[in-house]
Design a protein around this motif. Structure first.
Motif, PDB file in Angstrom:
ATOM      1  N   SER A 195       0.937  -0.817  -0.877  1.00 31.72           N
ATOM      2  CA  SER A 195       0.491  -0.147   0.174  1.00 31.72           C
ATOM      3  C   SER A 195       1.026   1.179   0.013  1.00 31.72           C
ATOM      4  O   SER A 195       2.235   1.784   0.086  1.00 31.72           O
ATOM      5  CB  SER A 195      -1.059   0.005   1.450  1.00 31.72           C
ATOM      6  OG  SER A 195       0.234   0.326   2.126  1.00 31.72           O
ATOM      7  N   GLU A 196       0.235   2.536   0.241  1.00 29.68           N
ATOM      8  CA  GLU A 196       1.375   3.922  -0.404  1.00 29.68           C
ATOM      9  C   GLU A 196       2.038   4.369   0.108  1.00 29.68           C
ATOM     10  O   GLU A 196       3.085   4.277  -0.027  1.00 29.68           O
ATOM     11  CB  GLU A 196       0.151   4.989  -0.481  1.00 29.68           C
ATOM     12  CG  GLU A 196      -0.119   5.366  -2.292  1.00 29.68           C
ATOM     13  CD  GLU A 196      -0.430   6.590  -2.530  1.00 29.68           C
ATOM     14  OE1 GLU A 196      -2.048   6.431  -1.712  1.00 29.68           O
ATOM     15  OE2 GLU A 196       0.389   7.941  -2.708  1.00 29.68           O
ATOM     16  N   PHE A 197       1.305   3.862   1.999  1.00 25.52           N
ATOM     17  CA  PHE A 197       2.664   3.569   3.555  1.00 25.52           C
ATOM     18  C   PHE A 197       2.204   2.401   4.041  1.00 25.52           C
ATOM     19  O   PHE A 197       1.171   2.706   4.929  1.00 25.52           O
ATOM     20  CB  PHE A 197       1.758   4.891   4.403  1.00 25.52           C
ATOM     21  CG  PHE A 197       1.483   6.267   3.858  1.00 25.52           C
ATOM     22  CD1 PHE A 197       1.073   6.242   2.460  1.00 25.52           C
ATOM     23  CD2 PHE A 197       2.248   7.467   3.674  1.00 25.52           C
ATOM     24  CE1 PHE A 197       0.814   7.926   1.681  1.00 25.52           C
ATOM     25  CE2 PHE A 197       2.364   8.459   3.674  1.00 25.52           C
ATOM     26  CZ  PHE A 197       2.511   9.185   2.393  1.00 25.52           C
ATOM     27  N   PRO A 198       3.366   2.007   4.228  1.00 21.56           N
ATOM     28  CA  PRO A 198       3.441   0.560   4.422  1.00 21.56           C
ATOM     29  C   PRO A 198       3.201   0.011   5.582  1.00 21.56           C
ATOM     30  O   PRO A 198       3.087  -0.277   6.568  1.00 21.56           O
ATOM     31  CB  PRO A 198       3.690  -0.256   3.354  1.00 21.56           C
ATOM     32  CG  PRO A 198       5.089   0.744   3.373  1.00 21.56           C
ATOM     33  CD  PRO A 198       3.932   1.773   2.514  1.00 21.56           C
ATOM     34  N   PHE A 199       3.781   0.923   6.328  1.00 19.51           N
ATOM     35  CA  PHE A 199       4.337   1.120   7.722  1.00 19.51           C
ATOM     36  C   PHE A 199       2.641   1.567   8.932  1.00 19.51           C
ATOM     37  O   PHE A 199       2.433   1.505   9.701  1.00 19.51           O
ATOM     38  CB  PHE A 199       5.725   1.848   8.424  1.00 19.51           C
ATOM     39  CG  PHE A 199       6.789   0.803   7.868  1.00 19.51           C
ATOM     40  CD1 PHE A 199       7.317  -0.588   9.087  1.00 19.51           C
ATOM     41  CD2 PHE A 199       7.672   0.618   6.848  1.00 19.51           C
ATOM     42  CE1 PHE A 199       7.972  -1.216   8.905  1.00 19.51           C
ATOM     43  CE2 PHE A 199       8.715   0.218   6.824  1.00 19.51           C
ATOM     44  CZ  PHE A 199       8.999  -0.776   7.652  1.00 19.51           C
ATOM     45  N   CYS A 200       2.467   3.023   7.723  1.00 18.87           N
ATOM     46  CA  CYS A 200       0.874   3.417   8.769  1.00 18.87           C
ATOM     47  C   CYS A 200       0.294   2.636   8.829  1.00 18.87           C
ATOM     48  O   CYS A 200      -0.610   2.158   9.502  1.00 18.87           O
ATOM     49  CB  CYS A 200       0.721   4.922   8.155  1.00 18.87           C
ATOM     50  SG  CYS A 200       2.328   6.086   8.384  1.00 18.87           S
ATOM     51  N   ASP A 201       0.264   1.683   6.901  1.00 19.42           N
ATOM     52  CA  ASP A 201      -0.579   0.713   7.312  1.00 19.42           C
ATOM     53  C   ASP A 201      -1.022  -0.304   7.986  1.00 19.42           C
ATOM     54  O   ASP A 201      -1.817  -0.663   8.633  1.00 19.42           O
ATOM     55  CB  ASP A 201      -0.803   0.017   5.737  1.00 19.42           C
ATOM     56  CG  ASP A 201      -2.275  -0.746   5.629  1.00 19.42           C
ATOM     57  OD1 ASP A 201      -2.908  -0.526   5.736  1.00 19.42           O
ATOM     58  OD2 ASP A 201      -1.684  -1.499   4.853  1.00 19.42           O
ATOM     59  N   ARG A 202       0.150  -0.997   8.134  1.00 19.80           N
ATOM     60  CA  ARG A 202      -0.028  -1.682   9.380  1.00 19.80           C
ATOM     61  C   ARG A 202      -0.194  -1.664  11.384  1.00 19.80           C
ATOM     62  O   ARG A 202      -0.827  -2.186  11.704  1.00 19.80           O
ATOM     63  CB  ARG A 202       1.666  -2.259   9.765  1.00 19.80           C
ATOM     64  CG  ARG A 202       1.569  -2.541   8.247  1.00 19.80           C
ATOM     65  CD  ARG A 202       1.810  -4.444   7.636  1.00 19.80           C
ATOM     66  NE  ARG A 202       2.130  -4.975   7.350  1.00 19.80           N
ATOM     67  CZ  ARG A 202       1.451  -6.075   6.586  1.00 19.80           C
ATOM     68  NH1 ARG A 202       1.723  -7.148   7.130  1.00 19.80           N
ATOM     69  NH2 ARG A 202       1.767  -6.126   4.806  1.00 19.80           N
ATOM     70  N   LEU A 203       0.584   0.293  11.050  1.00 22.48           N
ATOM     71  CA  LEU A 203       0.061   0.642  12.444  1.00 22.48           C
ATOM     72  C   LEU A 203      -1.569   0.969  12.226  1.00 22.48           C
ATOM     73  O   LEU A 203      -1.783   0.951  13.485  1.00 22.48           O
ATOM     74  CB  LEU A 203       0.944   2.143  12.747  1.00 22.48           C
ATOM     75  CG  LEU A 203       2.203   1.608  12.787  1.00 22.48           C
ATOM     76  CD1 LEU A 203       3.417   2.982  12.878  1.00 22.48           C
ATOM     77  CD2 LEU A 203       3.180   0.913  13.928  1.00 22.48           C
ATOM     78  N   HIS A 204      -2.439   1.061  11.407  1.00 23.69           N
ATOM     79  CA  HIS A 204      -3.647   0.855  11.605  1.00 23.69           C
ATOM     80  C   HIS A 204      -4.308  -0.273  11.965  1.00 23.69           C
ATOM     81  O   HIS A 204      -5.098  -0.364  12.348  1.00 23.69           O
ATOM     82  CB  HIS A 204      -4.139   1.985  10.467  1.00 23.69           C
ATOM     83  CG  HIS A 204      -4.271   3.089  10.437  1.00 23.69           C
ATOM     84  ND1 HIS A 204      -5.087   3.932  10.732  1.00 23.69           N
ATOM     85  CD2 HIS A 204      -3.420   3.824   9.898  1.00 23.69           C
ATOM     86  CE1 HIS A 204      -4.788   5.025  11.022  1.00 23.69           C
ATOM     87  NE2 HIS A 204      -3.680   5.745   9.842  1.00 23.69           N
ATOM     88  N   ARG A 205      -3.747  -1.775  11.051  1.00 25.09           N
ATOM     89  CA  ARG A 205      -3.954  -2.665  12.332  1.00 25.09           C
ATOM     90  C   ARG A 205      -4.110  -2.980  13.367  1.00 25.09           C
ATOM     91  O   ARG A 205      -4.754  -3.479  14.100  1.00 25.09           O
ATOM     92  CB  ARG A 205      -2.946  -3.711  11.293  1.00 25.09           C
ATOM     93  CG  ARG A 205      -3.699  -3.951   9.524  1.00 25.09           C
ATOM     94  CD  ARG A 205      -3.156  -5.185   8.613  1.00 25.09           C
ATOM     95  NE  ARG A 205      -2.569  -4.637   7.257  1.00 25.09           N
ATOM     96  CZ  ARG A 205      -2.384  -5.442   6.318  1.00 25.09           C
ATOM     97  NH1 ARG A 205      -2.096  -6.570   7.207  1.00 25.09           N
ATOM     98  NH2 ARG A 205      -2.096  -4.916   5.234  1.00 25.09           N
ATOM     99  N   VAL A 206      -2.370  -2.551  13.404  1.00 26.96           N
ATOM    100  CA  VAL A 206      -2.093  -2.083  15.369  1.00 26.96           C
ATOM    101  C   VAL A 206      -3.185  -1.667  16.073  1.00 26.96           C
ATOM    102  O   VAL A 206      -3.604  -2.389  16.594  1.00 26.96           O
ATOM    103  CB  VAL A 206      -1.360  -1.663  15.735  1.00 26.96           C
ATOM    104  CG1 VAL A 206      -0.664  -1.787  17.116  1.00 26.96           C
ATOM    105  CG2 VAL A 206       0.836  -2.710  15.055  1.00 26.96           C
TER     106      VAL A 206
END
Ligand code: R7I
Ligand code: MG
Ligand code: MG
Length: 352
Positions: A222-233
């Motif tokens: 996704s465009e902001f991969p780490f941000c995306d994962r943090l949203h999953r957290v």
């Protein structure tokens, strides 16, 4: 202790070593029943265990290089840090280094090397490694610099000595920022709800850079991969007790890529702030974090090392069982170095 107290520095550096040492047992295991984890941890309390019986791996070996370099140079010096990585590797090559990074470490040993970032750039057909080897050693940057701008800049450069793919070095930035916020008391009750949002807003800036945008396209992330994962957290956190280990693994990962391990480590810390079913009642938060990280399987030494640094910066040194500390090679050195970093941190000139 209060923000940036000595206890927090010691907790961060010692718990990182502990995570590496106790996590080594299960590295690469597909899944680890909690019973086995607890058996392993209970075994540390056995009196017949010798001092430093659990050896540290590359995670701690490289962290020690980062610490020594930051202390000796009183700041970041890429030449010095690169030299220390190379020397450490040639001295003890059997610490379980990643298969790719070995080539970088060999090249860094060359006395004719002008650009110390060049060997890392040559990895994996020129896009660099996305492994978690930059992130696993990132905690000391949060213990040497107090300003988030410096932490971002130097944790990134420190990781780029071996990991020049943004999916690798941005994992290091995220890990260093997580330790920083925890060190400032960001996991204390009043600030706890905003911890993850602070990380997301920092990483939104970090991942807006061109290199990150183009790497995420190359790897179809996704465009902001780490941000995306943090949203999953964040989503998993909101579900609280109903989250299974299988879901954590499938949502966040437990692998050797920074993207599949740094957000996971952050989740482990947050999830274990409260008592959890399946974990001994006598365990405090730091012990829970260790046990939970190991139970995920996969890259257990590295996930426990990173979770340990963040959790240790929150709970402080007194939360770490002394009997665990005695079992781990390098725990005592980490404790001594934490005090030195604490001194450096509070002496650092305002302009950084
Ligand atoms: O990232 P790195 O230092 O490895 C750290 C891990 C931790 O778990 C340590 O505890 C230790 O066990 O190793 O080492 P690298 O060799 O840079 O990356 C690790 C692995 O990730 C590589 O050996 C590859 O298998 C994989 N990898 C990649 N594969 C394909 N394309 C990393 N980057 C790439 C890539 O771009
Ligand atoms: Mg290791
Ligand atoms: Mg590992």
């Amino acid at each position: 202790g209060g923000p940036a107290s000595l206890s927090r520095f010691r907790g961060a550096l010692v718990a990182a070593v502990l995570g590496d040492c106790v996590g080594g047992e299960f590295e690469g295991a597909e899944e680890v029943p909690m019973d086995r984890v607890l058996q392993h941890l209970n075994g540390l309390e056995d009196e017949s265990r010798g001092d430093g019986i659990l050896q540290y791996s590359d995670d701690t070996a490289m962290t020690r290089c980062v610490v020594q370099s930051l202390l000796t140079r009183a700041g970041f010096d890429e030449q010095d840090m690169a030299r220390r990585f190379a020397k450490e590797y040639s001295h003890s090559p059997g610490r379980g280094y990643g298969a790719g990074v070995i080539q970088v470490l060999r090249k860094l040993a060359s006395p004719h090397l002008n650009d110390v970032f060049q060997p890392a750039r040559a990895q994996f057909s020129g896009h660099g490694s996305f492994g978690n080897g930059g992130a696993m050693r990132a905690a000391p940057f949060a213990l040497a610099f107090s300003n988030p701008v410096d932490i971002r800049r130097y944790s990134r450069l420190g990781a780029m000595l071996t990991h020049s793919c943004s999916l690798g070095y941005n994992g290091a930035v995220l890990q260093a920022l997580a330790v920083h916020i925890s060190l400032q008391g960001g996991l204390e009750l009043p600030h706890r709800p905003t911890f993850i949002n602070k990380l997301i807003s920092e990483m939104e800036e970090v991942e807006a850079e061109d290199a990150a945008r183009s790497d995420s396209r190359v790897f179809s992330e996704s465009e902001f991969p780490f941000c995306d994962r943090l949203h999953r957290v964040k989503d998993l956190m909101e579900r609280n007790n109903s989250v299974s280990i299988e879901e954590v693994i499938s949502e966040l990962g437990n692998g050797i890529a920074a993207l599949h391990s740094v957000p996971t480590a952050i989740f482990c810390v947050l999830h274990c702030l409260e008592p959890r079913e399946g974990l001994p009642e006598r365990y405090g938060g730091l012990e829970r974090t260790m046990a939970y990280s190991l139970a995920l399987g996969g890259d257990t030494d590295t996930i426990a090392c990173m979770a340990g640094a963040i959790a240790g910066a929150h709970y402080g040194i007194d939360a770490i069982p002394q009997i665990w500390q005695r079992c781990c090679e390098g725990a005592e050195d980490a404790d001594i170095n934490a005090e030195r970093l604490h001194t450096l941190y509070h002496q650092a000139p305002a302009e950084g």
